[in-house]
Motif scaffolding. Structure first.
Motif, PDB file in Angstrom:
ATOM      1  N   HIS A  66       0.853  -1.194   0.000  1.00  0.00           N
ATOM      2  CA  HIS A  66       0.000   0.000   0.000  1.00  0.00           C
ATOM      3  C   HIS A  66       0.882   1.235   0.000  1.00  0.00           C
ATOM      4  CE1 HIS A  66       0.851  -0.588   4.245  1.00  0.00           C
ATOM      5  NE2 HIS A  66       0.402   0.622   4.523  1.00  0.00           N
ATOM      6  N   HIS A  68       1.280   3.936   1.879  1.00  0.00           N
ATOM      7  CA  HIS A  68       1.796   4.709   3.026  1.00  0.00           C
ATOM      8  C   HIS A  68       3.318   4.833   2.937  1.00  0.00           C
ATOM      9  CE1 HIS A  68      -1.991   3.927   5.675  1.00  0.00           C
ATOM     10  NE2 HIS A  68      -2.156   4.932   4.819  1.00  0.00           N
ATOM     11  N   HIS A  71       5.990   2.178   3.619  1.00  0.00           N
ATOM     12  CA  HIS A  71       6.022   0.981   2.766  1.00  0.00           C
ATOM     13  C   HIS A  71       6.373   1.315   1.309  1.00  0.00           C
ATOM     14  CE1 HIS A  71       4.148  -1.419   5.957  1.00  0.00           C
ATOM     15  NE2 HIS A  71       3.655  -0.238   6.292  1.00  0.00           N
ATOM     16  N   HIS A 141      -7.460  -0.542   4.945  1.00  0.00           N
ATOM     17  CA  HIS A 141      -6.355   0.259   5.517  1.00  0.00           C
ATOM     18  C   HIS A 141      -6.046   1.440   4.593  1.00  0.00           C
ATOM     19  CE1 HIS A 141      -2.737   0.998   7.837  1.00  0.00           C
ATOM     20  NE2 HIS A 141      -2.012   0.942   6.742  1.00  0.00           N
ATOM     21  N   ASP A 162      -0.021  -3.857   6.260  1.00  0.00           N
ATOM     22  CA  ASP A 162      -0.525  -3.323   7.532  1.00  0.00           C
ATOM     23  C   ASP A 162      -1.908  -3.844   7.906  1.00  0.00           C
ATOM     24  OD1 ASP A 162       1.728  -1.918   8.045  1.00  0.00           O
ATOM     25  OD2 ASP A 162       0.901   0.070   7.616  1.00  0.00           O
TER      26      ASP A 162
END
Ligand code: ZN
Length: 236
Positions: A66, A68, A71, A141, A162
């Motif tokens: 993902h 974020h 990451h 998420h 996550d």
């Protein structure tokens, strides 16, 4: 550090970094799961690759669970070195436009934008000879969160980003698992709930490798049950 057949952990708490990154040593070349956050983390990852005698092997693909920052932040460095970035349409767009869902504010630095080379969706499969990967859409998420299921010989390993974190077990050795952080601007409770339910449909797994904290080698069904229970308590 080798954590399973063809599987290496290249950053994470044991290396002094916040997020985990993984590397699969496939017959075709190296395939990575998650990019990490900073140039410091990237250096740590590359040094660990040398210690694992993986240096010099061709960088093939990087799957980003993902968008974020912790990451996806180093995606540009992988791309610069020739890796193909595989992301969902939703989170790939965020990485390309510098959207607020990347969490630049939280990490107090500018996200180096990049465009994914390969847009992935639920069920997409990638065959690397001795390693087969399947993308599983697990939104909630973030809009475009994925897990990556690896099949290596007769073993199944799930890279979960996550979706959850494992907390230290109770003194009675009871598993403590916490659903992933729900503070993202694009967090979606209903999708998260559906994703956690979907985990229960997976076949038994030999290893679960999350984006933070420890890997898990125990009964995957028990972990997912504990996760759904924890989510029910947490989400009104
Ligand atoms: Zn996240």
């Amino acid at each position: 550090m080798r954590i399973g057949e063809k599987i290496y952990q290249t950053s994470g708490l044991m290396f002094g970094t916040n997020s985990n990154t993984y590397c699969l040593n496939t017959r075709e070349g190296l395939v990575f799961i998650d990019a990490g956050f900073s140039e410091k983390q990237y250096r740590i990852m590359r040094e660990q690759q040398k210690r694992d005698r993986l240096a010099g092997k061709e960088l093939l693909d990087l799957f980003i669970t993902h968008c974020h920052f912790d990451h996806a932040g180093n995606g540009w460095l992988f791309q610069q070195e020739g890796a193909k970035i595989c992301m969902t349409k939703e989170d790939g767009e965020a990485a390309g436009t510098g959207s607020c869902v990347l969490l630049e504010n939280l990490f107090e630095r500018k996200f180096r934008r990049y465009r994914p080379d390969c847009i992935v969706k639920d069920g997409d499969a990638f065959d690397y000879g001795n390693v087969r990967l399947t993308v599983l859409a697990h939104p909630g998420h973030t809009k475009g969160t994925i897990s990556v299921l690896a099949e290596i010989k007769n073993k199944k390993v799930l890279f979960t980003g996550d979706l959850f974190t494992l907390r230290p077990c109770t003194p009675m050795d009871e598993l403590q698992v916490e659903p992933g952080w729900n503070g993202s601007p694009d967090y979606d409770k209903d999708k998260e709930t559906a994703t956690l339910q979907r985990l229960m449909e997976l076949p038994p797994l030999d290893m679960i490798a999350p984006g933070h904290g420890s890997i898990y080698l125990g009964d995957s069904r028990k972990l997912f049950e504990a996760l759904c229970d924890a989510a029910e308590r947490k989400l009104p």
